[in-house]
Design a protein around this motif. Structure first.
Motif, PDB file in Angstrom:
ATOM      1  N   CYS A 172       0.829  -1.212   0.000  1.00  0.00           N
ATOM      2  CA  CYS A 172       0.000   0.000   0.000  1.00  0.00           C
ATOM      3  C   CYS A 172       0.861   1.259   0.000  1.00  0.00           C
ATOM      4  O   CYS A 172       0.521   2.257  -0.636  1.00  0.00           O
TER       5      CYS A 172
ATOM      6  N   ASN B  96      -5.499   2.701  -4.602  1.00  0.00           N
ATOM      7  CA  ASN B  96      -6.884   3.156  -4.581  1.00  0.00           C
ATOM      8  C   ASN B  96      -7.214   3.704  -3.191  1.00  0.00           C
ATOM      9  O   ASN B  96      -7.346   2.948  -2.233  1.00  0.00           O
TER      10      ASN B  96
ATOM     11  N   ASP C 281      -9.935   5.078  -2.225  1.00  0.00           N
ATOM     12  CA  ASP C 281     -11.321   4.831  -1.826  1.00  0.00           C
ATOM     13  C   ASP C 281     -11.454   3.502  -1.086  1.00  0.00           C
ATOM     14  O   ASP C 281     -12.159   3.402  -0.083  1.00  0.00           O
ATOM     15  N   THR C 282     -10.766   2.471  -1.593  1.00  0.00           N
ATOM     16  CA  THR C 282     -10.842   1.149  -0.964  1.00  0.00           C
ATOM     17  C   THR C 282      -9.643   0.858  -0.079  1.00  0.00           C
ATOM     18  O   THR C 282      -9.632  -0.141   0.638  1.00  0.00           O
TER      19      THR C 282
ATOM     20  N   ASN D 119      -6.707  -0.122  -1.072  1.00  0.00           N
ATOM     21  CA  ASN D 119      -6.118  -1.364  -1.561  1.00  0.00           C
ATOM     22  C   ASN D 119      -5.090  -1.081  -2.647  1.00  0.00           C
ATOM     23  O   ASN D 119      -5.289  -0.189  -3.479  1.00  0.00           O
TER      24      ASN D 119
END
Length: 250
Positions: A36, A43, A45-46, A48
């Motif tokens: 990460c 990402n 938002d997630t 991930n």
């Protein structure tokens, strides 16, 4: 930690210690976190990593090459107008000598704009040689993100064989892995078999038996799944589960 490093540009003060029994997912959790921090297409938002970029696929997040460097480019440049350059230092504490430790610290001590990520694998091995004390000041003062894994923490009667409380306090974040219940492990094994395309002979019998034989240690159960995955048929059988030797003292 990931948000603060990648979004806000922090370069220190966010150390992470992962503790728990052997083969219960500490290395996997740390590997995910380091991916990460380095993923080129992360990402937000997630939260991930993409799993396909250079940073996610080279496995440097586990082994590195003692100074691996890369430029992290965000998908949206408005979120990070300048790329992040970083050095990654994996340290195998089971084989680390005092000279090796001093050499590593000399490299990490250098001050510049680079993000430094230091991974101390099996850090409790240092306490057995009283080398953990040498890290107390660097953990607090060096401009780096320190990530460590340990199968042991300090308890009464340990006689200095585990992590000292003062050492543990140098880590801002703590995660702990544990042995799952039998039912939890069976569900997890079924998910892994589905994910990896492994067919299971009488799954209602084979998977619970595998969970029992490995003493509910996920890393041990994965050894059998890996065998099945390598077979041309990709079939996990009850015979494979019964014949596998589980070395629970590893």
């Amino acid at each position: 930690m990931i948000w603060c490093v990648r979004k806000e540009g922090h370069r220190s003060g966010f150390n992470l210690l992962a503790t728990g029994p052997s083969r219960t997912g500490k290395t996997s959790a740390i590997s995910f976190g380091i991916k990460c921090l380095g993923c080129l297409n992360f990402n937000f938002d997630t939260m991930n990593p993409c799993g396909t970029c250079k940073c996610c696929t080279l496995n440097h997040h586990l082994y590195g090459n003692d100074g691996w460097e890369n430029v992290v480019d965000f998908l949206d440049e408005r979120e990070a107008p300048t790329p992040v350059r970083y050095h990654y230092y994996p340290v195998d504490c089971t084989r680390l000598s005092e000279a090796d430790l001093e050499s590593k610290l000399a490299k990490i001590r250098v001050c510049n704009e680079y993000l430094r990520i230091v991974y101390l694998d099996e850090v409790h091995r240092l306490s057995r040689r009283f080398m953990d004390e040498r890290l107390l000041k660097p953990l607090e003062d060096f401009r780096a993100i320190w990530i460590a894994s340990s199968a042991y923490v300090k308890r009464d009667g340990d006689n200095g064989q585990s992590l000292d409380k003062m050492f543990q306090n140098r880590f801002t974040f703590r995660i702990t892995t544990e042995i799952p219940s039998l039912d939890q492990l069976v569900i997890w094994l079924a998910e892994r078999c589905h994910e990896w395309g492994i067919r299971v002979e009488t799954p209602e019998v084979t998977l619970p038996r595998l969970a029992e034989r490995c003493h509910q240690v996920p890393g041990m159960a994965l050894q059998v799944l890996n065998k099945a995955h390598k077979r041309r048929s990709k079939l996990l059988t009850a015979v494979m589960v019964e014949e596998h030797t589980f070395d629970l003292d590893e």
